[in-house]
Design a protein around this motif. Structure first.
Motif: not given
Length: 331
Positions: A170-173, A201-203, A208-209, A215-216
């Motif tokens: 998920t985005v929160g992970d 991280a840059d990708v 996910v912005a 959200d997955f």
């Protein structure tokens, strides 16, 4: 009074109580056990000419179980490894019944006495760095799906995550600022933190912005969470195209787990110790991680090249004695 000879109630307790509550097995393991019984029960029902809900424990005799195993191999084309996996499930069911029904202890022992078949140990497959580069060059990052494929492949190579771990990410992970890292939930719901490369991280940041933390991360073309089967299909398609520029890929059985193996081998080559790699991949035992040191041919070749083996000259006294003993006596 409940009929303890019927197989159906035992199967229900085995799947819904023993596997889930008592053993707390992972989802995929539970599904594997269920799939075995999904094959076994119709086979027994057809052979015994009775409905599945009227099957008894004694209907599953050792001879009928051997017949079922032969059916898996000959008619369904299952490998020896799959045959042994199915048999392990039935052994576990027999053990469960024997523990809770004393009158079936002898039956349980007979079922569990059916041996596993010896199978050749599979060779661990991994990709070298040029092959990984060939994979990453396939996605067209000018398109949304291409950017997703590139992000997914790069993420798997960075983290060595299993397909199921990637599917449930998920985005929160993801921690994409400051201390770059990701939380992965693996087998038996065991969580671990894995560092992220700055490039990964840059990708992921624009990917996910604006999305909610629950959200997955990786979605299919319909906006639904990408499943582990979808990830397998994605990797197969990318490998087929990458093999056009890197022919060595065509000779390998490449899967998402192969990317995980590649991550581990490359970490080892970069000088990381085995314990660090164990924590990186989420292995419980170091024995599981040590296999990467055993299969890495490049490291073995470097170790061999670094050995200073003296040249054997005919005038040396040990030359007349054959084998390693002569060499040792000369030291």
């Amino acid at each position: 009074m409940r009929d303890h000879t019927l197989l159906g109630p035992w199967v229900r307790r085995f799947l819904l109580e023993y596997l889930v509550t008592d053993r707390n097995l992972a989802r995929n393991t539970q599904a594997s056990y269920r799939d075995t019984l999904t094959l076994l029960l119709p086979y027994l029902s057809k052979d015994r000419k009775t409905s599945a809900d009227r099957l008894t424990i004694d209907d599953l005799s050792p001879s009928l179980l051997r017949s079922f195993l032969a059916y898996l191999e000959k008619e369904r084309g299952c490998s020896g490894v799959t045959r042994n996996t199915r048999l392990a499930t039935i052994h576990s069911l027999a053990r469960f019944i024997g523990m809770h029904s004393p009158e079936h202890v002898a039956w349980s022992a007979e079922i569990r006495a059916i041996p596993f078949r010896k199978t050749p140990k599979a060779t661990l497959t991994y990709m070298d760095k040029p092959e990984i580069d060939a994979l990453l060059q396939v996605p067209d990052i000018r398109t949304p799906l291409g950017r997703r494929d590139y992000a997914l492949l790069l993420f798997m190579y960075n983290t060595g995550a299993r397909a199921d771990e990637v599917a449930h990410l998920t985005v929160g992970d993801c921690v994409l600022h400051g201390s770059l890292s990701v939380r992965l939930v693996g087998k038996a719901n065991k969580a671990r933190w894995c560092p992220l490369w700055a490039d990964v991280a840059d990708v992921l940041r624009p990917f996910v912005a604006g999305r909610a933390t629950h959200d997955f991360v990786f979605l299919n073309r319909l906006g639904q969470p990408l499943t582990r089967f979808g990830i397998y299909g994605l990797v197969r398609r990318v490998v087929e195209r990458a093999a056009e520029t890197s022919p060595s890929l065509a000779a390998k059985q490449i899967s998402p787990h192969c990317i995980r193996h590649s991550c581990a081998v490359h970490l080892l080559r970069s000088g990381n110790d085995i314990n660090t790699i164990r924590a990186w991949l989420g292995h419980v035992s170091l024995d599981t991680t040590n296999i990467y040191a055993e299969v890495d041919l490049e490291m073995k070749a470097k170790a061999l090249a670094s050995c200073d083996i003296p040249q054997m000259q005919s005038n040396q006294p040990w030359h007349t004695e054959p084998g390693i003993m002569g060499f040792l006596k000369s030291l």
